[in-house]
Design a protein around this motif. Structure first.
Motif, PDB file in Angstrom:
ATOM      1  N   GLY A  77     -40.137 -14.193 -26.006  1.00  0.00           N
ATOM      2  CA  GLY A  77     -40.098 -15.293 -25.029  1.00  0.00           C
ATOM      3  C   GLY A  77     -38.657 -15.961 -25.386  1.00  0.00           C
ATOM      4  O   GLY A  77     -38.409 -16.981 -24.610  1.00  0.00           O
ATOM      5  N   LYS A  78     -37.783 -15.777 -26.623  1.00  0.00           N
ATOM      6  CA  LYS A  78     -36.319 -16.411 -26.902  1.00  0.00           C
ATOM      7  C   LYS A  78     -35.494 -16.045 -25.476  1.00  0.00           C
ATOM      8  O   LYS A  78     -35.425 -15.020 -25.169  1.00  0.00           O
ATOM      9  CB  LYS A  78     -35.937 -15.823 -28.070  1.00  0.00           C
ATOM     10  N   LEU A  79     -35.024 -17.211 -25.180  1.00  0.00           N
ATOM     11  CA  LEU A  79     -33.926 -17.070 -24.264  1.00  0.00           C
ATOM     12  C   LEU A  79     -32.564 -16.265 -24.732  1.00  0.00           C
ATOM     13  O   LEU A  79     -32.135 -16.544 -25.789  1.00  0.00           O
ATOM     14  CB  LEU A  79     -33.403 -18.404 -23.796  1.00  0.00           C
ATOM     15  N   LEU A  80     -32.136 -15.059 -23.955  1.00  0.00           N
ATOM     16  CA  LEU A  80     -31.078 -14.067 -24.713  1.00  0.00           C
ATOM     17  C   LEU A  80     -29.956 -14.598 -23.875  1.00  0.00           C
ATOM     18  O   LEU A  80     -28.812 -14.724 -24.786  1.00  0.00           O
ATOM     19  CB  LEU A  80     -31.405 -12.993 -24.458  1.00  0.00           C
ATOM     20  N   TRP A  81     -29.708 -15.058 -22.504  1.00  0.00           N
ATOM     21  CA  TRP A  81     -28.643 -15.345 -21.873  1.00  0.00           C
ATOM     22  C   TRP A  81     -28.766 -15.847 -20.683  1.00  0.00           C
ATOM     23  O   TRP A  81     -29.932 -15.799 -19.958  1.00  0.00           O
ATOM     24  CB  TRP A  81     -27.398 -14.003 -22.000  1.00  0.00           C
ATOM     25  N   GLU A  82     -28.033 -16.571 -19.875  1.00  0.00           N
ATOM     26  CA  GLU A  82     -27.927 -17.086 -18.669  1.00  0.00           C
ATOM     27  C   GLU A  82     -26.823 -16.906 -18.017  1.00  0.00           C
ATOM     28  O   GLU A  82     -25.649 -16.961 -18.834  1.00  0.00           O
ATOM     29  CB  GLU A  82     -28.178 -18.768 -18.715  1.00  0.00           C
ATOM     30  N   ASN A  83     -26.807 -16.507 -16.816  1.00  0.00           N
ATOM     31  CA  ASN A  83     -25.469 -16.102 -16.183  1.00  0.00           C
ATOM     32  C   ASN A  83     -25.445 -17.328 -14.831  1.00  0.00           C
ATOM     33  O   ASN A  83     -26.237 -17.842 -14.197  1.00  0.00           O
ATOM     34  CB  ASN A  83     -25.882 -15.022 -15.270  1.00  0.00           C
ATOM     35  N   GLN A  84     -23.894 -17.813 -14.991  1.00  0.00           N
ATOM     36  CA  GLN A  84     -23.635 -19.114 -14.214  1.00  0.00           C
ATOM     37  C   GLN A  84     -23.381 -18.735 -12.618  1.00  0.00           C
ATOM     38  O   GLN A  84     -23.387 -19.616 -11.963  1.00  0.00           O
ATOM     39  CB  GLN A  84     -22.769 -19.534 -14.885  1.00  0.00           C
ATOM     40  N   ASP A  85     -23.412 -17.603 -12.529  1.00  0.00           N
ATOM     41  CA  ASP A  85     -22.749 -17.010 -11.227  1.00  0.00           C
ATOM     42  C   ASP A  85     -24.038 -16.908 -10.132  1.00  0.00           C
ATOM     43  O   ASP A  85     -23.892 -17.224  -8.898  1.00  0.00           O
ATOM     44  CB  ASP A  85     -21.993 -15.718 -11.115  1.00  0.00           C
ATOM     45  N   ALA A  86     -25.217 -16.364 -10.730  1.00  0.00           N
ATOM     46  CA  ALA A  86     -26.435 -16.215  -9.862  1.00  0.00           C
ATOM     47  C   ALA A  86     -27.297 -17.316 -10.118  1.00  0.00           C
ATOM     48  O   ALA A  86     -27.837 -17.522 -11.265  1.00  0.00           O
ATOM     49  CB  ALA A  86     -27.069 -14.789 -10.492  1.00  0.00           C
ATOM     50  N   THR A  87     -27.350 -18.202  -9.052  1.00  0.00           N
ATOM     51  CA  THR A  87     -28.182 -19.634  -9.254  1.00  0.00           C
ATOM     52  C   THR A  87     -29.219 -19.676  -8.160  1.00  0.00           C
ATOM     53  O   THR A  87     -29.171 -18.948  -6.986  1.00  0.00           O
ATOM     54  CB  THR A  87     -27.235 -20.476  -9.132  1.00  0.00           C
ATOM     55  N   GLY A  88     -30.217 -20.366  -8.630  1.00  0.00           N
ATOM     56  CA  GLY A  88     -31.051 -20.606  -7.304  1.00  0.00           C
ATOM     57  C   GLY A  88     -32.638 -20.507  -8.274  1.00  0.00           C
ATOM     58  O   GLY A  88     -32.702 -20.570  -9.469  1.00  0.00           O
ATOM     59  N   LYS A  89     -33.789 -20.458  -7.115  1.00  0.00           N
ATOM     60  CA  LYS A  89     -34.987 -20.159  -7.954  1.00  0.00           C
ATOM     61  C   LYS A  89     -36.151 -19.513  -7.142  1.00  0.00           C
ATOM     62  O   LYS A  89     -37.099 -19.345  -7.537  1.00  0.00           O
ATOM     63  CB  LYS A  89     -35.478 -21.648  -8.384  1.00  0.00           C
ATOM     64  N   THR A  90     -35.514 -18.879  -5.972  1.00  0.00           N
ATOM     65  CA  THR A  90     -36.305 -18.356  -5.312  1.00  0.00           C
ATOM     66  C   THR A  90     -36.175 -16.586  -4.877  1.00  0.00           C
ATOM     67  O   THR A  90     -37.186 -15.962  -4.641  1.00  0.00           O
ATOM     68  CB  THR A  90     -36.190 -18.636  -3.617  1.00  0.00           C
ATOM     69  N   ALA A  91     -35.030 -15.939  -5.305  1.00  0.00           N
ATOM     70  CA  ALA A  91     -34.495 -14.816  -5.220  1.00  0.00           C
ATOM     71  C   ALA A  91     -35.129 -14.022  -6.464  1.00  0.00           C
ATOM     72  O   ALA A  91     -35.393 -14.557  -7.646  1.00  0.00           O
ATOM     73  CB  ALA A  91     -33.316 -14.503  -5.143  1.00  0.00           C
ATOM     74  N   SER A  92     -35.475 -12.862  -6.137  1.00  0.00           N
ATOM     75  CA  SER A  92     -35.873 -11.758  -7.358  1.00  0.00           C
ATOM     76  C   SER A  92     -34.894 -10.776  -7.811  1.00  0.00           C
ATOM     77  O   SER A  92     -34.273 -10.393  -6.857  1.00  0.00           O
ATOM     78  CB  SER A  92     -37.125 -11.194  -7.056  1.00  0.00           C
ATOM     79  N   PRO A  93     -34.717 -10.662  -9.119  1.00  0.00           N
ATOM     80  CA  PRO A  93     -33.820  -9.607  -9.457  1.00  0.00           C
ATOM     81  C   PRO A  93     -34.232  -8.299  -9.346  1.00  0.00           C
ATOM     82  O   PRO A  93     -35.505  -7.958  -9.149  1.00  0.00           O
ATOM     83  CB  PRO A  93     -33.476 -10.069 -11.113  1.00  0.00           C
ATOM     84  N   ALA A  94     -33.461  -7.411  -9.384  1.00  0.00           N
ATOM     85  CA  ALA A  94     -33.787  -5.829  -9.228  1.00  0.00           C
ATOM     86  C   ALA A  94     -32.849  -5.093 -10.147  1.00  0.00           C
ATOM     87  O   ALA A  94     -31.789  -5.674 -10.495  1.00  0.00           O
ATOM     88  CB  ALA A  94     -33.595  -5.297  -7.799  1.00  0.00           C
ATOM     89  N   LEU A  95     -33.378  -3.817 -10.588  1.00  0.00           N
ATOM     90  CA  LEU A  95     -32.674  -2.970 -11.581  1.00  0.00           C
ATOM     91  C   LEU A  95     -31.723  -1.929 -10.512  1.00  0.00           C
ATOM     92  O   LEU A  95     -32.524  -1.331  -9.888  1.00  0.00           O
ATOM     93  CB  LEU A  95     -33.548  -2.340 -12.446  1.00  0.00           C
ATOM     94  N   TRP A  96     -30.664  -1.710 -10.869  1.00  0.00           N
ATOM     95  CA  TRP A  96     -29.714  -0.895 -10.078  1.00  0.00           C
ATOM     96  C   TRP A  96     -29.137   0.190 -10.977  1.00  0.00           C
ATOM     97  O   TRP A  96     -28.452  -0.491 -12.035  1.00  0.00           O
ATOM     98  CB  TRP A  96     -28.952  -1.506  -9.313  1.00  0.00           C
ATOM     99  N   THR A  97     -28.941   1.339 -11.003  1.00  0.00           N
ATOM    100  CA  THR A  97     -28.352   2.050 -11.982  1.00  0.00           C
ATOM    101  C   THR A  97     -27.150   3.107 -11.187  1.00  0.00           C
ATOM    102  O   THR A  97     -27.466   4.201 -11.012  1.00  0.00           O
ATOM    103  CB  THR A  97     -29.244   2.881 -12.486  1.00  0.00           C
ATOM    104  N   PRO A  98     -26.065   2.386 -10.795  1.00  0.00           N
ATOM    105  CA  PRO A  98     -25.266   3.223 -10.096  1.00  0.00           C
ATOM    106  C   PRO A  98     -24.070   3.576 -11.503  1.00  0.00           C
ATOM    107  O   PRO A  98     -24.150   2.886 -12.366  1.00  0.00           O
ATOM    108  CB  PRO A  98     -24.356   2.126  -9.449  1.00  0.00           C
TER     109      PRO A  98
END
Length: 282
Positions: A77-98
């Motif tokens: 559960g350790k926090l590894l990183w935070e991204n400052q460009d993707a902000t909010g709390k409603t959208a969900s992340p997805a995995l893309w492999t281009p």
């Protein structure tokens, strides 16, 4: 049962099951519990109270949009990183492999962002934004955007970032539902319509008015299951623009922010105070 704080319907994240563990975003914490016993493994505080981002688990990391797109170690559960460009709390992340490399893609407030899963570095950013989940489909990424000038759009990854392939600008009050890609076609059941587009060209193949808004549809057996009229009804529609017909319609009175789920031949629906299970037959 795990503790939390009241935060109304904003706490509408979907749990993720991976390798015998359940990962879930609660009202103000990210939880990991044993799927068989319910025994807590770890929990980590998050800054986004009442988050709606559904967690993504991949390569021993847990990703969620909790004020900022963040990655946690799946074991501790350790926090590894935070991204400052993707902000909010409603959208969900997805995995893309281009291009043969994994990327985490997530809608921010006014853009869709591609992020390195290892470092959290922003790889690219493009117009979109909103609450829906981007839909990867091979070399394409389909987004349902809050930006009216973008609407629903497809992007293609290049070595320098992403390039727009097509878009259908629109004016809509709701941009929360996520698109489905099936057999080379894009289906959007939301924003007051049922829409089908060609994945490669964006050509409109079918469009009918319908009362869908927040909930995202699901696909099973060539059929799309979707809530309508504030989730009062469940509709079953054939995923075929040539036979874009409603095959079933039933009153269920589901929770408006939820989506239906299918396990085997059972359909699960979240109601305001309980869960209902329907037999779909053979």
């Amino acid at each position: 049962a795990l503790p939390g704080i009241p935060s109304s319907r904003n706490s509408s994240a979907t749990p993720c099951v991976s390798d015998g563990k359940i990962y879930a975003l609660g009202s103000n914490r990210l939880f990991c519990v044993d799927a068989h016993t319910g025994k807590p493994v770890w929990d980590s505080p998050v800054s986004a109270q009442g988050g709606a981002s559904s967690v993504l688990v991949d390569d021993d990391k847990v990703f969620a949009l909790v004020d900022r797109l963040s990655a946690f170690d799946a074991s501790t559960g350790k926090l590894l990183w935070e991204n400052q460009d993707a902000t909010g709390k409603t959208a969900s992340p997805a995995l893309w492999t281009p291009l043969g490399k994994k990327e985490i893609v997530c809608n921010s407030k006014r853009s869709v962002v591609g992020v390195s899963p290892q470092t959290g570095e922003t790889l690219w950013e493009a117009p979109a934004g909103g609450s829906s989940t981007p839909t990867p489909a091979g070399e394409f990424l389909v987004t349902h955007a809050k930006d009216e000038k973008v609407g629903i759009a497809a992007y293609r990854r290049t070595k320098d970032g992403v390039e727009p392939v097509w878009s259908h600008p629109k004016i809509t009050r709701r941009t929360d539902s996520s698109p489905i890609v099936y057999e080379g076609r894009v289906y959007l059941f939301g924003a007051g319509m049922r829409l089908c587009l060609d994945l490669k060209t964006g050509k409109q193949l079918a469009k009918v008015p319908a009362k869908h808004d927040i909930s995202s549809p699901i696909l099973a057996d060539g059929k799309i299951f979707t809530f309508s009229i504030n989730a009062s009804f469940l509709d079953m529609v054939r995923a075929d623009p040539n036979e874009f017909i409603e095959l079933g319609h039933a009153k269920v009175r589901a929770l408006r922010c939820s989506s239906p789920s299918i396990v085997g031949n059972k359909l699960l629906v979240r109601l305001p105070d309980r869960i209902a299970c329907y037999d779909l037959g053979k």
